[in-house]
Design a protein around this motif. Structure first.
Motif, PDB file in Angstrom:
ATOM      1  N   GLU A  87       1.040  -4.406  -1.241  1.00 30.40           N
ATOM      2  CA  GLU A  87       1.662  -2.897  -1.062  1.00 30.40           C
ATOM      3  C   GLU A  87       0.695  -2.408  -0.420  1.00 30.40           C
ATOM      4  O   GLU A  87       1.136  -1.329   0.573  1.00 30.40           O
ATOM      5  N   ASN A  88      -0.658  -2.640  -0.536  1.00 30.45           N
ATOM      6  CA  ASN A  88      -1.308  -1.585   0.474  1.00 30.45           C
ATOM      7  C   ASN A  88      -2.283  -2.158   1.191  1.00 30.45           C
ATOM      8  O   ASN A  88      -3.453  -1.587   1.937  1.00 30.45           O
ATOM      9  N   ILE A  89      -1.650  -3.485   1.638  1.00 25.95           N
ATOM     10  CA  ILE A  89      -2.031  -4.299   2.908  1.00 25.95           C
ATOM     11  C   ILE A  89      -1.258  -3.774   4.378  1.00 25.95           C
ATOM     12  O   ILE A  89      -0.319  -4.045   4.089  1.00 25.95           O
ATOM     13  N   GLU A  90      -1.990  -3.343   5.522  1.00 27.15           N
ATOM     14  CA  GLU A  90      -1.448  -3.272   6.737  1.00 27.15           C
ATOM     15  C   GLU A  90      -1.528  -4.428   7.293  1.00 27.15           C
ATOM     16  O   GLU A  90      -3.147  -4.299   8.006  1.00 27.15           O
ATOM     17  N   VAL A  91      -0.544  -4.780   8.398  1.00 24.74           N
ATOM     18  CA  VAL A  91      -1.168  -6.459   9.167  1.00 24.74           C
ATOM     19  C   VAL A  91      -0.587  -5.873  10.389  1.00 24.74           C
ATOM     20  O   VAL A  91       0.423  -5.305  10.833  1.00 24.74           O
TER      21      VAL A  91
END
Length: 141
Positions: A54-58
């Motif tokens: 949930e803390n990863i931006e792609v």
């Protein structure tokens, strides 16, 4: 050898079960813009596990690649091939750097003059990349 690590703030953890030992540097303009210098990436294959997803931006940075970063601290987490699902992960994320072999530089002919590595590596030019991976060609490399 299993490799584990995290982003700077610890909100994202990564683990790789494969023997990730091959390290390369990419000198293309896109990687240099993203990383602030050459992108150092450890070839980790497709069997990569993340905690704190949930803390990863792609970000889809091209037709063939996605790049991930931590939403909390901004750490660069990976570059991923859209086609193969294979990850390149910055070696600094891992808790240990044992067994890593810096063995290649890609887009070597695009490397700016203001830095140079002393390691002996395979130096791969953009011509070779475009011949073998035509999907990598765009105006930003």
């Amino acid at each position: 050898m299993k490799r584990t690590g995290s982003c700077l703030c610890g909100a994202v953890r990564v683990s790789v079960d494969a023997a990730a030992t091959d390290l390369g540097a990419c000198h293309c303009a896109r990687c240099r813009k993203w990383s602030g210098g050459p992108l150092m990436e450890l070839e980790c294959g497709s069997d990569v596990k993340f905690e704190g997803f949930e803390n990863i931006e792609v970000f889809k940075s091209s037709d063939w690649a996605e790049r991930g970063f931590c939403k909390v601290c901004g750490s660069h987490l990976f570059i991923k091939s859209v086609e193969s699902g294979e990850y390149g992960i910055p070696p600094g994320l891992f808790d240990s750097d044992k067994g890593i072999d810096f063995n290649r530089q890609v887009f070597f002919d695009k490397k700016p003059d203001y830095y140079s590595f002393s390691n002996t590596t395979r130096n791969i030019t953009s011509e070779y990349i475009y011949e073998h991976f035509p999907q990598a060609r765009d105006e930003n490399t």
